[in-house]
Motif scaffolding. Structure first.
Motif, mmCIF file in Angstrom:
data_model
loop_
_atom_site.group_PDB
_atom_site.id
_atom_site.type_symbol
_atom_site.label_atom_id
_atom_site.label_comp_id
_atom_site.label_asym_id
_atom_site.label_seq_id
_atom_site.Cartn_x
_atom_site.Cartn_y
_atom_site.Cartn_z
ATOM 1 N N GLN A 182 -87.957 -74.172 -31.270
ATOM 2 C CA GLN A 182 -88.407 -72.852 -31.736
ATOM 3 C C GLN A 182 -88.844 -72.048 -30.531
ATOM 4 O O GLN A 182 -89.859 -72.369 -29.882
ATOM 5 N N GLY A 183 -88.055 -71.023 -30.217
ATOM 6 C CA GLY A 183 -88.381 -70.144 -29.109
ATOM 7 C C GLY A 183 -89.391 -69.095 -29.520
ATOM 8 O O GLY A 183 -89.646 -68.897 -30.712
ATOM 9 N N PRO A 184 -89.988 -68.420 -28.556
ATOM 10 C CA PRO A 184 -90.997 -67.401 -28.866
ATOM 11 C C PRO A 184 -90.426 -66.295 -29.747
ATOM 12 O O PRO A 184 -89.395 -65.700 -29.397
ATOM 13 N N GLY A 185 -91.061 -66.069 -30.872
ATOM 14 C CA GLY A 185 -90.624 -65.032 -31.794
ATOM 15 C C GLY A 185 -89.359 -65.356 -32.561
ATOM 16 O O GLY A 185 -88.769 -64.471 -33.187
ATOM 17 N N LYS A 186 -88.944 -66.617 -32.514
ATOM 18 C CA LYS A 186 -87.701 -67.005 -33.183
ATOM 19 C C LYS A 186 -87.976 -68.047 -34.258
ATOM 20 O O LYS A 186 -89.025 -68.696 -34.264
ATOM 21 N N LEU B 264 -80.554 -75.818 -17.384
ATOM 22 C CA LEU B 264 -81.447 -75.049 -18.246
ATOM 23 C C LEU B 264 -81.371 -73.562 -17.948
ATOM 24 O O LEU B 264 -81.248 -73.132 -16.793
ATOM 25 N N LYS B 265 -81.479 -72.802 -19.017
ATOM 26 C CA LYS B 265 -81.462 -71.345 -18.961
ATOM 27 C C LYS B 265 -82.777 -70.807 -19.506
ATOM 28 O O LYS B 265 -83.434 -71.473 -20.316
ATOM 29 N N PRO B 266 -83.157 -69.604 -19.120
ATOM 30 C CA PRO B 266 -84.395 -69.034 -19.674
ATOM 31 C C PRO B 266 -84.404 -69.020 -21.202
ATOM 32 O O PRO B 266 -85.465 -69.208 -21.810
ATOM 33 N N GLU B 267 -83.251 -68.834 -21.807
ATOM 34 C CA GLU B 267 -83.201 -68.795 -23.274
ATOM 35 C C GLU B 267 -83.396 -70.158 -23.925
ATOM 36 O O GLU B 267 -83.484 -70.268 -25.143
ATOM 37 N N ASP B 268 -83.455 -71.222 -23.114
ATOM 38 C CA ASP B 268 -83.788 -72.547 -23.642
ATOM 39 C C ASP B 268 -85.293 -72.735 -23.783
ATOM 40 O O ASP B 268 -85.739 -73.766 -24.313
ATOM 41 N N THR B 269 -86.071 -71.773 -23.308
ATOM 42 C CA THR B 269 -87.525 -71.846 -23.446
ATOM 43 C C THR B 269 -87.897 -71.930 -24.919
ATOM 44 O O THR B 269 -87.500 -71.074 -25.720
#
Length: 115
Positions: free
Chosen positions: A39-43, A85-90
């Protein structure tokens, strides 16, 4: 009772790698399918990968080729190797067991990808 305890998260630079672990107890681990979600931030929470009792694996399209799920039945542990890893994997990464119509979750482990 069922317990799932994730570990291994952290702060990593883009392109880096981590190995997440989920230690399971309270059920016959070797007999059940295990999954990872995130679960990513705001997702919303999203499915990442699944491994069956027979070691068959399946991945979300966004992680296929970069993430590897595996299990060690002797240690009652499921792993998620995450590479490139990519930033969107945060996200917070969660271990999941679906058992007798119930979803069981661990507390999650935070993965932050940032330079």
């Amino acid at each position: 009772q069922v317990q799932l305890v994730e570990s291994g998260g952290g702060l990593v630079q883009p392109g880096g790698s981590l190995r997440l672990s989920c230690a399971a107890s309270g059920f016959t681990f070797s007999q059940y399918t295990m999954s990872w979600y995130r679960q990513g931030p705001g997702k919303q929470r999203e499915w990442v990968a699944t491994i069956t009792s027979g070691d068959n694996t399946n991945y979300a399209g966004s992680v296929k080729g970069r993430f590897t799920i595996s299990r060690d039945n002797a240690k009652n542990t499921v792993y998620l190797e995450i590479n490139s890893l990519k930033p969107e994997d945060t996200a917070v990464y969660y271990c999941n067991l679906y058992l007798y119509s119930n979803n069981y979750w661990g507390q999650g482990t935070q993965v932050t990808v940032s330079s």
